[in-house]
Write a protein that holds these residues in place. Sequence first.
Motif, mmCIF file in Angstrom:
data_model
loop_
_atom_site.group_PDB
_atom_site.id
_atom_site.type_symbol
_atom_site.label_atom_id
_atom_site.label_comp_id
_atom_site.label_asym_id
_atom_site.label_seq_id
_atom_site.Cartn_x
_atom_site.Cartn_y
_atom_site.Cartn_z
ATOM 1 N N GLU A 4 47.082 46.324 33.545
ATOM 2 C CA GLU A 4 48.493 45.923 33.576
ATOM 3 C C GLU A 4 48.752 44.905 34.678
ATOM 4 N N GLU A 5 48.162 45.110 35.844
ATOM 5 C CA GLU A 5 48.322 44.152 36.948
ATOM 6 C C GLU A 5 47.701 42.803 36.590
ATOM 7 N N ARG A 6 46.528 42.862 35.958
ATOM 8 C CA ARG A 6 45.821 41.635 35.583
ATOM 9 C C ARG A 6 46.625 40.833 34.553
ATOM 10 N N LEU A 7 47.181 41.513 33.559
ATOM 11 C CA LEU A 7 47.981 40.823 32.542
ATOM 12 C C LEU A 7 49.212 40.171 33.154
ATOM 13 N N LYS A 8 49.845 40.866 34.086
ATOM 14 C CA LYS A 8 51.035 40.298 34.747
ATOM 15 C C LYS A 8 50.658 39.055 35.557
ATOM 16 N N LEU A 9 49.539 39.114 36.259
ATOM 17 C CA LEU A 9 49.089 37.951 37.035
ATOM 18 C C LEU A 9 48.817 36.764 36.127
ATOM 19 N N ILE A 10 48.147 37.020 35.012
ATOM 20 C CA ILE A 10 47.849 35.934 34.066
ATOM 21 C C ILE A 10 49.144 35.341 33.523
ATOM 22 N N GLN A 17 52.735 27.331 35.385
ATOM 23 C CA GLN A 17 52.048 26.068 35.128
ATOM 24 C C GLN A 17 52.447 25.415 33.799
ATOM 25 N N ASP A 18 53.082 26.177 32.917
ATOM 26 C CA ASP A 18 53.386 25.773 31.536
ATOM 27 C C ASP A 18 52.141 25.790 30.656
ATOM 28 N N TYR A 19 51.060 25.182 31.137
ATOM 29 C CA TYR A 19 49.781 25.223 30.412
ATOM 30 C C TYR A 19 48.662 25.360 31.428
ATOM 31 N N CYS A 20 47.663 26.206 31.114
ATOM 32 C CA CYS A 20 46.487 26.360 31.973
ATOM 33 C C CYS A 20 45.242 26.434 31.111
ATOM 34 N N SER A 21 44.179 25.827 31.578
ATOM 35 C CA SER A 21 42.889 25.986 30.907
ATOM 36 C C SER A 21 42.312 27.350 31.248
ATOM 37 N N ASN A 22 41.435 27.830 30.384
ATOM 38 C CA ASN A 22 40.751 29.094 30.659
ATOM 39 C C ASN A 22 39.999 29.038 31.992
ATOM 40 N N GLU A 23 39.378 27.897 32.244
ATOM 41 C CA GLU A 23 38.597 27.739 33.472
ATOM 42 C C GLU A 23 39.488 27.856 34.704
ATOM 43 N N HIS A 28 41.209 30.705 39.425
ATOM 44 C CA HIS A 28 42.326 31.001 40.328
ATOM 45 C C HIS A 28 42.525 32.505 40.509
ATOM 46 N N LEU A 29 42.347 33.273 39.429
ATOM 47 C CA LEU A 29 42.617 34.704 39.480
ATOM 48 C C LEU A 29 41.347 35.542 39.603
ATOM 49 N N ASN A 30 40.200 34.862 39.602
ATOM 50 C CA ASN A 30 38.915 35.548 39.740
ATOM 51 C C ASN A 30 38.712 36.597 38.638
ATOM 52 N N ILE A 31 38.919 36.147 37.398
ATOM 53 C CA ILE A 31 38.752 37.020 36.235
ATOM 54 C C ILE A 31 37.596 36.495 35.395
ATOM 55 N N PRO A 32 36.633 37.310 35.054
ATOM 56 C CA PRO A 32 35.512 36.861 34.216
ATOM 57 C C PRO A 32 36.001 36.340 32.867
ATOM 58 N N PHE A 33 35.279 35.348 32.327
ATOM 59 C CA PHE A 33 35.693 34.719 31.075
ATOM 60 C C PHE A 33 35.828 35.732 29.937
ATOM 61 N N THR A 34 34.904 36.670 29.833
ATOM 62 C CA THR A 34 34.957 37.634 28.728
ATOM 63 C C THR A 34 36.220 38.498 28.821
ATOM 64 N N THR A 35 36.551 38.911 30.020
ATOM 65 C CA THR A 35 37.772 39.705 30.223
ATOM 66 C C THR A 35 39.005 38.860 29.971
ATOM 67 N N LEU A 36 38.997 37.612 30.447
ATOM 68 C CA LEU A 36 40.133 36.717 30.293
ATOM 69 C C LEU A 36 40.432 36.449 28.824
ATOM 70 N N ARG A 37 39.399 36.193 28.034
ATOM 71 C CA ARG A 37 39.621 35.920 26.612
ATOM 72 C C ARG A 37 40.271 37.115 25.923
ATOM 73 N N ARG A 38 39.828 38.302 26.262
ATOM 74 C CA ARG A 38 40.414 39.506 25.682
ATOM 75 C C ARG A 38 41.869 39.672 26.121
ATOM 76 N N ASP A 39 42.134 39.420 27.390
ATOM 77 C CA ASP A 39 43.505 39.543 27.904
ATOM 78 C C ASP A 39 44.432 38.510 27.273
ATOM 79 N N LEU A 40 43.948 37.287 27.127
ATOM 80 C CA LEU A 40 44.781 36.238 26.519
ATOM 81 C C LEU A 40 45.088 36.555 25.062
ATOM 82 N N THR A 41 44.120 37.122 24.371
ATOM 83 C CA THR A 41 44.355 37.526 22.985
ATOM 84 C C THR A 41 45.434 38.604 22.915
#
Length: 234
Positions: A4-10, A17-23, A28-41
Motif C-alpha cells: 500500500e505504501e509503495r503504490l501510494k509513492l508510485i 510528473q504527469d508522465y514518468c518512464s519505468n526507468e 527514484h523510488l528504488n523499486i525493482p522492475f518486476t515489482t514496478l510492472r505489477r504495481d503499475l498494472t
Amino acid sequence: MIREERLKLILDFVNEQDYCSNEKISKHLNIPFTTLRRDLTDLHNESKLKRVHGGAKTIREKSILEAFLDEKLLTNIDAKKNIANKALACIKPFETIFLDAGSTTFFLAEIIKPELNNKIYTNSIINAQILAKNGIKDINLLPGKLKISTRAICGVETISALSKYNFDLAFIGINAVDNEFNFFTTDEDEAEVKRIAIKNSQFSFGLADTSKNNSKSLVKFSDKSQIALINEEV
C-alpha cells in the motif's frame, strides 16, 4: 516497504510528473522492475493512473456538467440496468425506501417488484410515474420546485418534507466519483436532498456507472464512509 505504501509513492510521483518512464520511477523510488510492472498494472486496473508504453501517466479528473435526463437515459444503458439489478437485490419486503432522481434510479424504478410491498418516497416525477406503471401501490412524491433538466424536485419544501421521514434504504444518484471515492452532484439544492436522505436512512447506496469515475462536479454531497457505491463492476 508494504504494498500500500509503495503504490501510494508510485501514484504520487507519477501525478507530480504527469508522465514518468519505468526507468525513472524504478530509480527514484528504488523499486525493482518486476515489482514496478505489477504495481503499475494494478494501479492502471484501478483507474488510478494510465499505463503507456515504457511508463505511466497521470489521469486528470474530468469535470462533469449536468446533462438533460432524456440524454442520460440513452447512455450506458447496459451498465445502468446491471446496477439496477444489483440494487434490487438489496431490497427486502415491506421496507421504506427513498428513491432519488436520476437515470440509474429510473432503471431501478422499472424493476422494483409490487409483491415486495415497499413504501417508496421519491423526488422524481418520472420515477413516480414508472413506479405506478410497474404496479407499486405506495408511492409518495415529495413537494418542491421542479428542476427541468433532471426532472428532480428539490428546494426548501423538499428538504422540509424529507426531514420528517426515516427510511430503511436510500438509493442515491451520483454525477461524479473522484479517486478518493467522494461523490458529487451539479446542484446545491439536489446535493442537500441527497444529504438529508442519506442522514435519515439506515443504509444508503450510491448508483453510478464507471464512466463517472475519476471525475468531479460542482458539489460534494457524500463519500465512501457514508454510502456504499454500486457500479457495474462491484
